[in-house]
Design an enzyme around this catalytic site. Structure first.
Site, PDB file in Angstrom:
ATOM      1  N   LEU A 151       0.868  -1.171   0.000  1.00 12.91           N
ATOM      2  CA  LEU A 151       0.000   0.000   0.000  1.00 12.91           C
ATOM      3  C   LEU A 151       0.907   1.225   0.000  1.00 12.91           C
ATOM      4  O   LEU A 151       1.947   1.229   0.671  1.00 12.91           O
ATOM      5  CB  LEU A 151      -0.892   0.026   1.251  1.00 12.91           C
ATOM      6  N   ASP A 152       0.528   2.261  -0.735  1.00 16.31           N
ATOM      7  CA  ASP A 152       1.300   3.497  -0.734  1.00 16.31           C
ATOM      8  C   ASP A 152       1.391   4.065   0.675  1.00 16.31           C
ATOM      9  O   ASP A 152       0.515   3.827   1.523  1.00 16.31           O
ATOM     10  CB  ASP A 152       0.643   4.544  -1.647  1.00 16.31           C
ATOM     11  N   ARG A 153       2.431   4.824   0.909  1.00 15.83           N
ATOM     12  CA  ARG A 153       2.663   5.398   2.240  1.00 15.83           C
ATOM     13  C   ARG A 153       1.463   6.184   2.725  1.00 15.83           C
ATOM     14  O   ARG A 153       1.090   6.124   3.899  1.00 15.83           O
ATOM     15  CB  ARG A 153       3.904   6.299   2.201  1.00 15.83           C
ATOM     16  N   THR A 155      -1.658   5.798   2.026  1.00 20.69           N
ATOM     17  CA  THR A 155      -2.896   5.021   2.049  1.00 20.69           C
ATOM     18  C   THR A 155      -2.969   4.194   3.331  1.00 20.69           C
ATOM     19  O   THR A 155      -1.985   3.607   3.762  1.00 20.69           O
ATOM     20  CB  THR A 155      -2.959   4.086   0.828  1.00 20.69           C
TER      21      THR A 155
END
Length: 341
Positions: A151-153, A155
């Site tokens: 997951l993106d930072r 998110t």
């Protein structure tokens, strides 16, 4: 139990890193080593990188190299780094367990947490914290946490980690075979009229060189499909539930921006630049809510408005269908309450 020992190829992320490694891609063939390092180690000034080369801290295929060394595709560049004396895993990283078994672990990731060490994030990632969690007094590990997806930072939400190599292979195969369903809650700009629809637009690298991970809808991109269902409409915003059927980089963000409804607080694909810094509220958001854009107390949402709400996948041992949900974080819930007011 007796626990497990880290395999030679698995680095113990509860200990400081002593080397950084990267393989030379075809784009860098025939180019200088110092230019390669400056483009790679972007979080350090170029003169620092050049000093490391001069000290002999950089090797190419295990041979110490100088700055003018011309690279070839496939060579392994290794930078030796000296960990600081006070190096330690960031104890503030929260391990919010949704479910745990012998073979896998499901967490509720907080927005702002980095999943795996990369770039300047060396000891302050979820993987560092997990390795520290499973560390035994004798130096061994009771489990070897492994990344299955990311997951993106910015998110938040559900993420699964394997705890042994067999589980990693089986979960990885499930992702590749699209046997995994991911659902995200996203707060978009503007009111979306449709109740349910799909965005079927190809995605590829943006190509403008602004950011290595910047993506765009382009005719020669890879096929990309996102299912979208409207959850709630506000005056100038919409809460939607998105299920990315394919798994392209930034797929939900790119697709929603492409149809004219970018996510709130999106520094890459939104209209307001980077509104994620404290004290900054996007002008359009401030006008919509009737708040002062320069008032630090009027922060509506200080990060990307994307939450991994649900993750469904087959059990890595039994194959049984599993489903896990992460509750909406307080900051996201507060933004919705503010809009609803």
């Amino acid at each position: 139990g007796a626990g497990v020992t880290v395999a030679p190829m698995a680095r113990d992320l509860s200990r400081p890193r002593e080397t950084l490694e990267r393989r030379v891609g075809p784009d860098w063939a025939g180019r200088r080593l110092d230019d390669f390092l400056a483009a790679w180690i972007r979080w350090r000034p170029r003169d620092d990188v050049e000093a490391r080369i001069a000290r002999g801290d950089v090797s190419v295929d295990a041979v110490t190299a100088d700055a003018s060394r011309l690279l070839r595709t496939g060579e392994q560049v290794v930078l030796r780094v000296a960990p600081p004396a006070d190096w330690k895993v960031d104890a503030s990283i929260r391990i919010d367990v949704l479910h745990e078994e012998e073979s896998f672990l499901v967490l509720n990731k907080a927005a702002g947490d980095v999943v795996h060490p990369v770039g300047k994030f060396v000891s302050d990632t979820l993987m560092n914290a997990l390795f520290a969690r499973y560390k035994r007094a004798d130096g061994g590990l009771d489990a070897v946490p492994m990344v299955v997806h990311r997951l993106d930072r910015r998110t938040s939400g559900v993420i699964v980690f394997a705890k042994n190599d067999a589980a990693r292979r089986r979960l990885g195969a499930a992702f590749e075979a699209r046997e995994v369903r991911k659902e995200y809650l996203a707060l978009t700009r503007g009111t979306i009229a449709r109740d349910a629809f799909a965005v079927d637009l190809p995605i590829g690298p943006d190509g403008r060189g602004l950011n290595r991970t910047l993506m765009a809808v382009r005719e020669d991109g890879r096929p990309s499909l996102t299912e979208v269902r409207t959850e709630r409409r506000f005056a100038q915003a919409t809460l939607v539930r998105c299920a990315p059927i394919t798994g392209r980089t930034h797929q939900i963000r790119v697709h929603l921006a492409a149809i004219g409804h970018p996510l709130w607080c999106d520094p890459l694909y939104g209209p307001d630049g980077d509104p994620t810094q404290p004290g900054r509220v996007p002008p359009a958001t401030a006008a919509m809510l009737g708040v002062a854009a320069d008032d630090p107390e009027e922060i509506v949402l200080a990060r990307l408005a994307l939450h991994a709400a649900r993750l469904e996948f087959p059990h890595p041992v039994t194959g049984a269908h599993l489903s896990f949900e992460a509750p909406l974080p307080p900051d996201f819930a507060g933004a919705l309450a503010r809009l609803g007011a």
